[in-house]
Design a protein around this motif. Sequence first.
Motif, PDB file in Angstrom:
ATOM      1  N   TYR A  73     -39.844  24.905  24.602  1.00  0.00           N
ATOM      2  CA  TYR A  73     -39.967  23.617  25.279  1.00  0.00           C
ATOM      3  C   TYR A  73     -38.732  22.761  24.973  1.00  0.00           C
ATOM      4  CZ  TYR A  73     -42.188  19.398  27.109  1.00  0.00           C
ATOM      5  OH  TYR A  73     -42.491  18.276  27.843  1.00  0.00           O
ATOM      6  N   PRO A  74     -38.150  22.099  25.983  1.00  0.00           N
ATOM      7  CA  PRO A  74     -36.927  21.308  25.766  1.00  0.00           C
ATOM      8  C   PRO A  74     -37.138  20.172  24.757  1.00  0.00           C
ATOM      9  CG  PRO A  74     -37.366  21.626  28.113  1.00  0.00           C
ATOM     10  CD  PRO A  74     -38.581  22.085  27.385  1.00  0.00           C
ATOM     11  N   ILE A  75     -36.177  19.998  23.875  1.00  0.00           N
ATOM     12  CA  ILE A  75     -36.249  18.891  22.923  1.00  0.00           C
ATOM     13  C   ILE A  75     -35.943  17.583  23.659  1.00  0.00           C
ATOM     14  CG2 ILE A  75     -35.683  20.308  20.921  1.00  0.00           C
ATOM     15  CD1 ILE A  75     -32.806  19.340  21.148  1.00  0.00           C
ATOM     16  N   THR A 124     -32.829  26.616  26.702  1.00  0.00           N
ATOM     17  CA  THR A 124     -32.293  26.915  25.371  1.00  0.00           C
ATOM     18  C   THR A 124     -31.334  28.109  25.436  1.00  0.00           C
ATOM     19  OG1 THR A 124     -34.183  28.356  24.936  1.00  0.00           O
ATOM     20  CG2 THR A 124     -34.354  26.060  24.206  1.00  0.00           C
ATOM     21  N   ARG A 125     -31.185  28.698  26.601  1.00  0.00           N
ATOM     22  CA  ARG A 125     -30.332  29.871  26.757  1.00  0.00           C
ATOM     23  C   ARG A 125     -29.066  29.517  27.530  1.00  0.00           C
ATOM     24  NH1 ARG A 125     -33.956  33.378  30.959  1.00  0.00           N
ATOM     25  NH2 ARG A 125     -32.671  35.080  30.200  1.00  0.00           N
ATOM     26  N   ASP A 126     -28.077  30.386  27.461  1.00  0.00           N
ATOM     27  CA  ASP A 126     -26.849  30.218  28.240  1.00  0.00           C
ATOM     28  C   ASP A 126     -26.975  31.011  29.536  1.00  0.00           C
ATOM     29  OD1 ASP A 126     -25.534  28.600  26.386  1.00  0.00           O
ATOM     30  OD2 ASP A 126     -24.884  30.345  25.219  1.00  0.00           O
ATOM     31  N   TYR A 127     -26.451  30.441  30.616  1.00  0.00           N
ATOM     32  CA  TYR A 127     -26.475  31.124  31.910  1.00  0.00           C
ATOM     33  C   TYR A 127     -25.061  31.556  32.265  1.00  0.00           C
ATOM     34  CZ  TYR A 127     -31.259  29.518  32.479  1.00  0.00           C
ATOM     35  OH  TYR A 127     -32.605  29.315  32.306  1.00  0.00           O
ATOM     36  N   LEU A 128     -24.839  32.854  32.208  1.00  0.00           N
ATOM     37  CA  LEU A 128     -23.513  33.391  32.480  1.00  0.00           C
ATOM     38  C   LEU A 128     -23.193  33.313  33.966  1.00  0.00           C
ATOM     39  CD1 LEU A 128     -23.686  36.592  30.236  1.00  0.00           C
ATOM     40  CD2 LEU A 128     -22.662  34.380  29.658  1.00  0.00           C
ATOM     41  N   VAL A 129     -21.925  33.130  34.263  1.00  0.00           N
ATOM     42  CA  VAL A 129     -21.475  33.117  35.651  1.00  0.00           C
ATOM     43  C   VAL A 129     -21.589  34.528  36.217  1.00  0.00           C
ATOM     44  CG1 VAL A 129     -19.478  32.778  37.162  1.00  0.00           C
ATOM     45  CG2 VAL A 129     -19.927  31.155  35.315  1.00  0.00           C
ATOM     46  N   ASP A 130     -22.080  34.638  37.438  1.00  0.00           N
ATOM     47  CA  ASP A 130     -22.225  35.933  38.115  1.00  0.00           C
ATOM     48  C   ASP A 130     -20.889  36.286  38.770  1.00  0.00           C
ATOM     49  OD1 ASP A 130     -22.826  38.084  39.810  1.00  0.00           O
ATOM     50  OD2 ASP A 130     -24.862  37.393  40.132  1.00  0.00           O
ATOM     51  N   GLN A 131     -20.135  37.172  38.121  1.00  0.00           N
ATOM     52  CA  GLN A 131     -18.792  37.521  38.602  1.00  0.00           C
ATOM     53  C   GLN A 131     -18.835  38.195  39.974  1.00  0.00           C
ATOM     54  OE1 GLN A 131     -15.949  36.696  37.216  1.00  0.00           O
ATOM     55  NE2 GLN A 131     -16.823  35.799  35.353  1.00  0.00           N
ATOM     56  N   GLU A 132     -19.843  39.040  40.203  1.00  0.00           N
ATOM     57  CA  GLU A 132     -19.939  39.728  41.492  1.00  0.00           C
ATOM     58  C   GLU A 132     -20.156  38.729  42.631  1.00  0.00           C
ATOM     59  OE1 GLU A 132     -23.302  42.442  42.913  1.00  0.00           O
ATOM     60  OE2 GLU A 132     -21.738  43.886  42.355  1.00  0.00           O
ATOM     61  N   LYS A 133     -20.908  37.658  42.333  1.00  0.00           N
ATOM     62  CA  LYS A 133     -21.141  36.617  43.340  1.00  0.00           C
ATOM     63  C   LYS A 133     -19.831  35.914  43.685  1.00  0.00           C
ATOM     64  CE  LYS A 133     -24.069  34.145  45.820  1.00  0.00           C
ATOM     65  NZ  LYS A 133     -24.830  34.735  46.924  1.00  0.00           N
TER      66      LYS A 133
END
Length: 524
Positions: A14-16, A174-183
Amino acid sequence: MCGIAGYIGTKNFYPIKSKIMSCIKLMKLRGPDFQDFKEFELSPHRVLFCASRLSIIDTFERSNQPFEDENGILIFNGEIYNYLELKKNLLKKKIVFKTKSDTEVLLKYLNYYGVKNLNRIHGMWGFAYYSKNKNKFYLCRDKFGEKPVFYSYDKKKNNFIFGSNVNYIKELSTRDYLVDQEKIYDYLRYGFRSIFSENKTFFKRIKPVNPGELIEINKNFKVKISRYLKLEKYKTKIQNYSLGKKILKNEIKRIIPKTFRSDVPIAFLLSGGIDSSIISYIAKKNLKKIKFNSFKIKNKNYDETKNIELVKKKLNLNHEFIILNKGINKFDVIDELIEDIGFPLIGSTNIAINQICKKVKKDGYKVILTGNGGDEIFSGYYAHHLTYLLSNKKSKNFEQKHMDWENKTKIHVRTEILKNLELYEKNVNKNGYNFEANLYEKYFKILKKRKKPLKVLNIKNKDFFIKHLDNDLFYDQFPTQAHSMDNIAMHNSIESRMPYVNDYFYNLRNRMSKDFLIKNGLAK
């Protein structure tokens, strides 16, 4: 018009509080008039609803969000155009209202009917709704995807984050969202047509809610994704041209004024085309305090000043041309927009739209209406004319139709592939409706080869021409236009509306002969 965001899931992720407040701050552009959040239980899970409000209908504090009554909680981005008609029906059911907002009408409607009758609602929306009676959460997007909604679902960790902007999801997570290189490769290779061709964003694990889609989560955290949208298939029922024209005219008069409903002044974008001109005509007849704006283009090939001046004079409009400010740094504007939207821009016209929205806001308006969607529903692109010809290739009057195109439309076309029917046909067979694919491949040979060709989504329609219109409306042209228009307008705290994007118009088109759309070598 508002910004929405939230979380459903285990308490572990849950977000702080600092993340919630940071998300609320990000949302302020989409709703500068009020921001708040609400926390509650979808036992045994924790739920967060965040909302920011740009007040348009019933601008008083009583209609702020999150909006709650004894049966449900709602956060809602958009406008329900037929809210007065829905409210009238609900009043007959002895339902009591405390506000004059479309937000309360939507909540009461969902409380009473549930989510089984969403097709009766007409408008644009992205909403999150919690039913206290059913102990269920729902996330829904409008029928044609005019308003954006995104989500990230982690099945293993039992958490679901959503928002009307990808940045809201990233902020609450709480996680990192990586850039989608293929997109990114697809975007460089295929241009704007690739942006919504697949159910992906430019960040891994963040997806768009598709147009006409409903996501349901119960107390056991079972996630169900369904499609509520029901549209008519193309089947010619109206074969008399004069009758079809009369019906369409009456529907335009009936439907478009409902999209003008607002308790604040509204402005209009007049492009010089027939779609925005019709809207301008109806607006002039129905409204008083209105303003019309057009962008002044220096390129003579795309300058519509002559048509705009004609409409302006004929309708006696309060109109202003907006010229791109020479003092602005275009690259700074591009960086600013991309950072806010979380998507690349689809073209240089986005800078012009941003300039218009800035001026509209400065003039004291909070809503702007455009003619977007008219070309995709009723046909308006040169490529449409070619697929119309190809769909008539086996008909007896094909040669006459082809000759009419040669004499009346081809002479205005500048793109080489759209001047050559045979070349276009070969390219369509190879690349689908993305006729620019060969051009992009030529300049981006250095890019990594795609394992699979760009996905062409399956549209179940036998007629090649109507199939092309549907492709542009649901997956290609319109989704990128709507997403850009909404986000750039909201970047300036302005609500955008597109009156033609309506299932009434779509269904009517599918009941009429395709020959009504292109006649004697000319499109609408």
